[in-house]
Design an enzyme around this catalytic site. Structure first.
Site, PDB file in Angstrom:
ATOM      1  N   ASP A  20       0.917  -1.098  -0.011  1.00 39.55           N
ATOM      2  CA  ASP A  20       0.101   0.017   0.226  1.00 39.55           C
ATOM      3  C   ASP A  20       1.024   1.186  -0.003  1.00 39.55           C
ATOM      4  O   ASP A  20       1.969   1.193   0.449  1.00 39.55           O
ATOM      5  CB  ASP A  20      -0.735  -0.133   1.193  1.00 39.55           C
ATOM      6  CG  ASP A  20      -2.136   0.850   1.054  1.00 39.55           C
ATOM      7  OD1 ASP A  20      -2.491   1.310  -0.074  1.00 39.55           O
ATOM      8  OD2 ASP A  20      -2.688   1.046   2.170  1.00 39.55           O
TER       9      ASP A  20
ATOM     10  N   HIS B 113       2.868   3.597  -9.061  1.00 44.41           N
ATOM     11  CA  HIS B 113       2.584   1.980  -9.401  1.00 44.41           C
ATOM     12  C   HIS B 113       3.827   1.764 -10.075  1.00 44.41           C
ATOM     13  O   HIS B 113       4.301   0.544  -9.747  1.00 44.41           O
ATOM     14  CB  HIS B 113       1.533   1.824 -10.112  1.00 44.41           C
ATOM     15  CG  HIS B 113       0.020   2.220  -9.355  1.00 44.41           C
ATOM     16  ND1 HIS B 113      -0.218   1.701  -8.286  1.00 44.41           N
ATOM     17  CD2 HIS B 113      -0.942   3.022  -9.938  1.00 44.41           C
ATOM     18  CE1 HIS B 113      -1.466   2.262  -7.941  1.00 44.41           C
ATOM     19  NE2 HIS B 113      -1.674   2.962  -8.918  1.00 44.41           N
TER      20      HIS B 113
ATOM     21  N   LEU C 146      12.608 -19.459  -4.198  1.00 42.52           N
ATOM     22  CA  LEU C 146      11.454 -18.577  -3.666  1.00 42.52           C
ATOM     23  C   LEU C 146      10.282 -18.992  -4.637  1.00 42.52           C
ATOM     24  O   LEU C 146      10.246 -18.747  -5.766  1.00 42.52           O
ATOM     25  CB  LEU C 146      11.952 -17.411  -3.465  1.00 42.52           C
ATOM     26  CG  LEU C 146      10.753 -16.179  -3.310  1.00 42.52           C
ATOM     27  CD1 LEU C 146      10.202 -16.262  -1.797  1.00 42.52           C
ATOM     28  CD2 LEU C 146      11.388 -14.878  -3.591  1.00 42.52           C
TER      29      LEU C 146
HETATM   30  C1  V0D Z   1       0.804  -2.195  -8.763  1.00 43.72           C
HETATM   31  C2  V0D Z   1       2.483  -2.127  -6.301  1.00 43.72           C
HETATM   32  C3  V0D Z   1       4.178  -6.438 -10.482  1.00 43.72           C
HETATM   33  C4  V0D Z   1       1.318  -2.566  -6.267  1.00 43.72           C
HETATM   34  C5  V0D Z   1       3.367  -3.106  -7.364  1.00 43.72           C
HETATM   35  C6  V0D Z   1      -1.691  -6.514 -12.292  1.00 43.72           C
HETATM   36  C7  V0D Z   1       0.456  -2.017  -7.364  1.00 43.72           C
HETATM   37  C8  V0D Z   1       3.126  -2.596  -8.668  1.00 43.72           C
HETATM   38  C9  V0D Z   1       3.257  -7.097 -10.891  1.00 43.72           C
HETATM   39  C10 V0D Z   1       3.299  -8.494 -11.394  1.00 43.72           C
HETATM   40  C11 V0D Z   1       1.479  -4.262  -9.681  1.00 43.72           C
HETATM   41  C12 V0D Z   1       2.345  -9.472 -11.360  1.00 43.72           C
HETATM   42  C13 V0D Z   1       2.375 -10.623 -12.197  1.00 43.72           C
HETATM   43  C14 V0D Z   1       3.613 -10.884 -12.465  1.00 43.72           C
HETATM   44  C15 V0D Z   1       5.062 -10.288 -12.635  1.00 43.72           C
HETATM   45  C16 V0D Z   1       4.683  -9.058 -12.177  1.00 43.72           C
HETATM   46  C17 V0D Z   1       2.107  -6.317 -10.518  1.00 43.72           C
HETATM   47  C18 V0D Z   1      -0.178  -5.904 -10.697  1.00 43.72           C
HETATM   48  C19 V0D Z   1       0.184  -4.801 -10.021  1.00 43.72           C
HETATM   49  C20 V0D Z   1      -1.501  -6.095 -10.986  1.00 43.72           C
HETATM   50  F1  V0D Z   1       3.935 -12.299 -13.130  1.00 43.72           F
HETATM   51  N1  V0D Z   1       3.936  -5.223  -9.816  1.00 43.72           N
HETATM   52  N2  V0D Z   1       2.416  -5.331 -10.038  1.00 43.72           N
HETATM   53  N3  V0D Z   1       0.902  -6.786 -10.947  1.00 43.72           N
HETATM   54  N4  V0D Z   1       1.772  -3.193  -9.007  1.00 43.72           N
END
Ligand code: V0D
Length: 253
Positions: free
Chosen positions: A33, A50, A144
């Protein structure tokens, strides 16, 4: 602020203890968050927060892997996040692709296995394709487990589990008397993972917001003040030291 008043000088702080490498939590879950607030503080658009959040995911994945954490579950997108502005949702959906373009080789190098929980069928195909490739390319890795919770909601997950159990029982002509906690557990999306030992939420909010609500029944909760883009190795290690100090007190009873 109460914090200052309570912080008596000459009293030991968590960071004064050594990290016990023999008592690292096996499963750490994190509610990431504070990305929007991080951007706002810098007068940047929310999507920059983000993006910066993905950089923290990279750092923390490496640190978790080096520390010997076995499961790292990250709350990336909740079922409630769809109500955000369309451009923000679209940008978030592009993040797995961006993240993996630069980080997949390093994940492979570090023996990290990418997995997901959540109702993935609702994500755009481009997002699903990026994730499918990451899972495929890391499927034989034994280090991991990096578990992204995407379009995930804890109540919906429990409802889903109960529905599957109901179908199985009615097909066999059995009654609800057969339902056990273990059965509900086995039908959750997390059935292959141990329950989290430690749940961390960044950015000072003290709620679980529908994240792993069944699974955190016995977890330690730590609410960290840092915004997710500012969360780093030192903060994670400090959280684990707090976890270890609570374990010591518990063990002493
Ligand atoms: C947005 C902070 C990596 C939280 C981190 C689709 C909000 C950045 C991934 C990610 C998000 C997901 C799957 C994968 C590799 C990377 C990610 C989302 C949001 C939602 F196989 N960051 N991240 N996915 N944020």
């Amino acid at each position: 602020m109460f914090k200052k008043l309570n912080k008596k000088k000459n009293q030991p702080n968590q960071s004064d203890f050594e990290l016990d490498l023999h008592n690292i939590p096996e499963h750490v879950a994190i509610i990431m968050d504070g990305n929007g607030r991080w951007a706002k503080q810098r007068k940047l658009p929310r999507i920059k927060g983000h993006y910066q959040g993905t950089q923290t995911v990279k750092n923390i994945t490496k640190v978790a892997s080096d520390l010997g954490i076995k499961y790292l579950t990250l709350y990336a997108f909740s079922t409630e996040n769809w109500s955000r502005p369309e451009n923000e949702v679209n940008y978030i959906m592009s993040l797995p692709g961006t993240f993996l373009k630069t980080f997949l080789p390093e994940l492979i190098e570090n023996n990290v296995k990418v997995e997901t929980i959540g109702f993935l069928e609702h994500l755009p195909n481009s997002t699903l394709n990026a994730i499918a490739k990451a899972k495929e390319d890391t499927k034989d890795n034994t280090g991991l487990k990096l578990i992204f919770a995407m379009n995930y909601g804890g109540r919906a997950e429990i409802v889903n589990s109960v529905k599957k159990i109901y179908d199985q029982l009615t097909a066999k002509g059995l009654s609800s008397d057969e339902i056990t906690e273990q059965m509900i557990d086995e039908h959750l999306m997390t059935h292959a993972y141990p329950d989290p030992d430690l749940l961390i939420r960044t950015s000072g909010e003290q709620r679980i917001s529908n994240f792993l609500i069944w699974q955190v029944s016995y977890s330690e909760f730590i609410f960290n003040e840092k915004l997710w883009p500012d969360f780093d190795k030192e903060e994670l290690i400090n959280c684990i030291k707090i976890y270890q100090s609570r374990q010591r007190r518990f063990g002493g009873l």
